[in-house]
Design a protein around this motif. Structure first.
Motif, PDB file in Angstrom:
ATOM      1  N   SER A  60      -2.699  23.887  -2.000  1.00 19.11           N
ATOM      2  CA  SER A  60      -4.036  23.529  -1.526  1.00 19.11           C
ATOM      3  C   SER A  60      -4.048  22.248  -0.706  1.00 19.11           C
ATOM      4  N   TRP A  61      -3.115  21.317  -0.931  1.00 21.28           N
ATOM      5  CA  TRP A  61      -3.050  20.006  -0.298  1.00 21.28           C
ATOM      6  C   TRP A  61      -4.218  19.110  -0.691  1.00 21.28           C
ATOM      7  N   ASP A  62      -4.875  19.421  -1.785  1.00 24.29           N
ATOM      8  CA  ASP A  62      -5.965  18.585  -2.272  1.00 24.29           C
ATOM      9  C   ASP A  62      -5.409  17.396  -3.050  1.00 24.29           C
ATOM     10  N   GLY A  63      -6.125  16.274  -3.011  1.00 16.50           N
ATOM     11  CA  GLY A  63      -5.765  15.121  -3.812  1.00 16.50           C
ATOM     12  C   GLY A  63      -4.637  14.270  -3.257  1.00 16.50           C
ATOM     13  N   VAL A  64      -4.177  14.567  -2.039  1.00 18.10           N
ATOM     14  CA  VAL A  64      -3.114  13.777  -1.414  1.00 18.10           C
ATOM     15  C   VAL A  64      -3.512  13.439   0.016  1.00 18.10           C
ATOM     16  N   ALA A  65      -2.857  12.415   0.576  1.00 16.57           N
ATOM     17  CA  ALA A  65      -3.197  11.947   1.922  1.00 16.57           C
ATOM     18  C   ALA A  65      -2.324  12.559   3.000  1.00 16.57           C
ATOM     19  N   PHE A  66      -1.186  13.133   2.617  1.00 16.16           N
ATOM     20  CA  PHE A  66      -0.292  13.734   3.598  1.00 16.16           C
ATOM     21  C   PHE A  66       0.520  14.833   2.931  1.00 16.16           C
ATOM     22  N   GLY A  67       1.116  15.679   3.766  1.00 14.90           N
ATOM     23  CA  GLY A  67       1.948  16.741   3.217  1.00 14.90           C
ATOM     24  C   GLY A  67       2.884  17.322   4.252  1.00 14.90           C
TER      25      GLY A  67
ATOM     26  N   TRP B 179       9.346   8.287   0.141  1.00 10.01           N
ATOM     27  CA  TRP B 179      10.155   8.429  -1.068  1.00 10.01           C
ATOM     28  C   TRP B 179       9.720   9.704  -1.788  1.00 10.01           C
ATOM     29  N   GLN B 180      10.601  10.687  -1.788  1.00  7.88           N
ATOM     30  CA  GLN B 180      10.354  11.901  -2.568  1.00  7.88           C
ATOM     31  C   GLN B 180      10.831  11.595  -3.989  1.00  7.88           C
ATOM     32  N   PHE B 181       9.896  11.194  -4.838  1.00 11.66           N
ATOM     33  CA  PHE B 181      10.290  10.633  -6.126  1.00 11.66           C
ATOM     34  C   PHE B 181      10.530  11.684  -7.199  1.00 11.66           C
ATOM     35  N   ALA B 182      10.087  12.912  -6.986  1.00 12.29           N
ATOM     36  CA  ALA B 182      10.276  13.939  -8.015  1.00 12.29           C
ATOM     37  C   ALA B 182      10.008  15.317  -7.441  1.00 12.29           C
ATOM     38  N   PHE B 183      10.533  16.318  -8.117  1.00 13.14           N
ATOM     39  CA  PHE B 183      10.203  17.694  -7.748  1.00 13.14           C
ATOM     40  C   PHE B 183       9.430  18.325  -8.885  1.00 13.14           C
ATOM     41  N   GLY B 184       8.629  19.336  -8.549  1.00 10.78           N
ATOM     42  CA  GLY B 184       7.814  19.977  -9.567  1.00 10.78           C
ATOM     43  C   GLY B 184       7.204  21.255  -9.047  1.00 10.78           C
ATOM     44  N   SER B 185       6.171  21.687  -9.693  1.00  8.36           N
ATOM     45  CA  SER B 185       5.476  22.918  -9.329  1.00  8.36           C
ATOM     46  C   SER B 185       3.984  22.637  -9.313  1.00  8.36           C
ATOM     47  N   PRO B 186       3.276  23.024  -8.241  1.00  9.60           N
ATOM     48  CA  PRO B 186       3.723  23.870  -7.122  1.00  9.60           C
ATOM     49  C   PRO B 186       4.307  23.093  -5.942  1.00  9.60           C
TER      50      PRO B 186
ATOM     51  N   VAL C  20       0.847  -1.184   0.000  1.00 10.81           N
ATOM     52  CA  VAL C  20       0.000   0.000   0.000  1.00 10.81           C
ATOM     53  C   VAL C  20       0.885   1.236   0.000  1.00 10.81           C
ATOM     54  N   SER C  21       0.633   2.161  -0.904  1.00  6.07           N
ATOM     55  CA  SER C  21       1.362   3.425  -0.940  1.00  6.07           C
ATOM     56  C   SER C  21       0.370   4.577  -0.906  1.00  6.07           C
ATOM     57  N   LEU C  22       0.678   5.584  -0.101  1.00 10.95           N
ATOM     58  CA  LEU C  22      -0.150   6.779  -0.024  1.00 10.95           C
ATOM     59  C   LEU C  22       0.546   7.919  -0.747  1.00 10.95           C
ATOM     60  N   ARG C  23      -0.234   8.753  -1.436  1.00  7.58           N
ATOM     61  CA  ARG C  23       0.306   9.893  -2.150  1.00  7.58           C
ATOM     62  C   ARG C  23       0.373  11.115  -1.245  1.00  7.58           C
ATOM     63  N   GLY C  24       1.477  11.844  -1.378  1.00 11.56           N
ATOM     64  CA  GLY C  24       1.642  13.058  -0.604  1.00 11.56           C
ATOM     65  C   GLY C  24       2.492  14.066  -1.347  1.00 11.56           C
ATOM     66  N   CYS C  25       2.768  15.171  -0.690  1.00 15.45           N
ATOM     67  CA  CYS C  25       3.588  16.199  -1.315  1.00 15.45           C
ATOM     68  C   CYS C  25       4.261  17.038  -0.239  1.00 15.45           C
ATOM     69  N   ASP C  26       5.256  17.807  -0.659  1.00 11.96           N
ATOM     70  CA  ASP C  26       5.890  18.768   0.234  1.00 11.96           C
ATOM     71  C   ASP C  26       6.083  20.063  -0.525  1.00 11.96           C
ATOM     72  N   ALA C  27       6.055  21.178   0.211  1.00 17.25           N
ATOM     73  CA  ALA C  27       6.097  22.480  -0.452  1.00 17.25           C
ATOM     74  C   ALA C  27       6.657  23.545   0.479  1.00 17.25           C
ATOM     75  N   SER C  28       7.309  24.523  -0.120  1.00 18.80           N
ATOM     76  CA  SER C  28       7.759  25.704   0.623  1.00 18.80           C
ATOM     77  C   SER C  28       6.872  26.902   0.312  1.00 18.80           C
ATOM     78  N   SER C  29       6.006  26.783  -0.697  1.00 19.65           N
ATOM     79  CA  SER C  29       5.063  27.845  -1.035  1.00 19.65           C
ATOM     80  C   SER C  29       3.654  27.421  -0.611  1.00 19.65           C
ATOM     81  N   LEU C  30       2.686  28.300  -0.752  1.00 19.76           N
ATOM     82  CA  LEU C  30       1.307  28.009  -0.366  1.00 19.76           C
ATOM     83  C   LEU C  30       0.654  27.109  -1.407  1.00 19.76           C
TER      84      LEU C  30
ATOM     85  N   ASP D 140       6.497  19.158  -4.533  1.00 16.68           N
ATOM     86  CA  ASP D 140       7.237  17.938  -4.839  1.00 16.68           C
ATOM     87  C   ASP D 140       6.359  16.730  -4.539  1.00 16.68           C
ATOM     88  N   GLY D 141       6.576  15.643  -5.262  1.00 14.84           N
ATOM     89  CA  GLY D 141       5.774  14.442  -5.086  1.00 14.84           C
ATOM     90  C   GLY D 141       6.419  13.438  -4.158  1.00 14.84           C
ATOM     91  N   ASP D 142       5.614  12.871  -3.252  1.00 12.19           N
ATOM     92  CA  ASP D 142       6.100  11.906  -2.267  1.00 12.19           C
ATOM     93  C   ASP D 142       5.163  10.709  -2.198  1.00 12.19           C
TER      94      ASP D 142
END
Length: 218
Positions: A13-20, A193-200, A1-11, A202-204
Motif C-alpha cells: 500500500s505504501w501507507d505510513g512511509v515517506a518513500f518507497g 539504510w535498509q535496517f531489516a527485512f520483513g513482510s510485506p 532527521v530520518s525519514l521512514r520508507g520501505c522497499d518491496a517486490s510484491s504489491l 523491508d524497512g528503510d
C-alpha cells in the motif's frame, strides 16, 4: 532527521512511509508483475511521498549487455498511461557470477546508459562485501548519486517497530573486521539504510529531509 520508507517486490500500500522502492525487474525483459500497480499507488500518494524503483542485477546471468538492460528498465518506467515520473532509481547489486573487476565494469556501463536515456543519476545498493572489495571501488566517483546499504540480516522485522536513530553498522571485510565508512569504497555514510527485512516489505531509513530526498538524483 530520518525519514521512514520501505522497499518491496510484491504489491503493497505504501501507507505510513515517506518513500518507497518497488522492484522493476529481476530477469531481463520480464517486468515484475506488481510493478505497474505499485507505481500507480505511489503516484496516488501525492507530493508527500517520494517513489521509485530498483532492479535486481545479476551482471552476466540474465543479460550480458548492461546498456540494453538499462534501456529496458527505463522503458518499463515510461510505458504506463500516463507515464509516471521517476523520483529515484537504484541498481541493486547484491551478487554476481563474474569477478569483482568485471562486476565493477558492468555497473559502470549500466550507469552510463541509464544516465543517457533517463537524464538523471541513479543510486546503487551495495552490501559490506562489495563496499570492502574491488567491486565497489570508484562507483561513487564514476557518478552514482547515492548509496543504499543493507544491514546483515539475521531475523525478520517486526513492522511495528523502527530504529530510534539513523545508525547503520559499519561494513565488514571478508575477514569480519569492521571498516570505517571513510575507508570503504563509498568513502562516506550511506544515504539509505535498509535496517531489516520483513513482510510485506523491508524497512528503510533515509538520512535527511523530504526536500533532500527529492534532490538526490540531480
Amino acid at each position: 532527521v530520518s525519514l521512514r520508507g520501505c522497499d518491496a517486490s510484491s504489491l503493497v500500500s505504501w501507507d505510513g512511509v515517506a518513500f518507497g522502492f518497488a522492484r522493476c525487474q529481476r530477469q531481463y525483459g520480464q517486468k515484475d508483475a506488481a510493478f505497474d500497480a505499485n507505481l500507480q499507488r505511489m503516484h496516488a500518494r501525492g507530493d508527500a511521498f517520494v517513489g521509485g524503483g530498483y532492479e535486481f542485477a545479476l551482471p552476466d546471468t540474465y543479460l550480458p549487455d548492461p546498456a540494453e538492460r538499462a534501456r529496458t528498465s527505463w522503458r518499463f518506467f515510461t510505458e504506463g498511461e500516463p507515464p509516471r515520473p521517476v523520483d529515484l532509481y537504484a541498481l541493486d547489486l547484491e551478487r554476481s557470477p563474474v569477478g569483482q573487476d568485471e562486476t565493477n565494469a558492468w555497473a559502470r556501463a549500466w550507469f552510463d546508459e541509464w544516465t543517457r536515456v533517463a537524464d538523471r543519476r541513479p543510486g546503487i545498493y551495495l552490501g559490506s562485501g562489495y563496499l570492502t572489495n574491488r567491486t565497489g571501488q570508484g562507483l561513487r566517483e564514476h557518478g552514482f548519486a547515492w548509496l543504499w546499504y543493507p544491514r546483515p540480516f539475521t531475523t525478520t522485522w517486526d513492522t511495528t517497530t523502527w530504529p530510534d536513530s539513523y545508525a547503520p553498522p559499519l561494513p565488514k571485510d571478508r575477514a569480519g573486521n569492521p571498516v570505517a565508512w571513510e575507508d570503504c569504497a563509498w568513502h562516506g555514510l550511506p544515504n539509505f539504510w535498509q535496517f531489516a527485512f520483513g513482510s510485506p516489505y523491508d524497512g528503510d531509513l533515509f538520512d535527511g529531509t523530504l526536500a533532500q530526498l527529492r534532490a538526490l538524483n540531480g
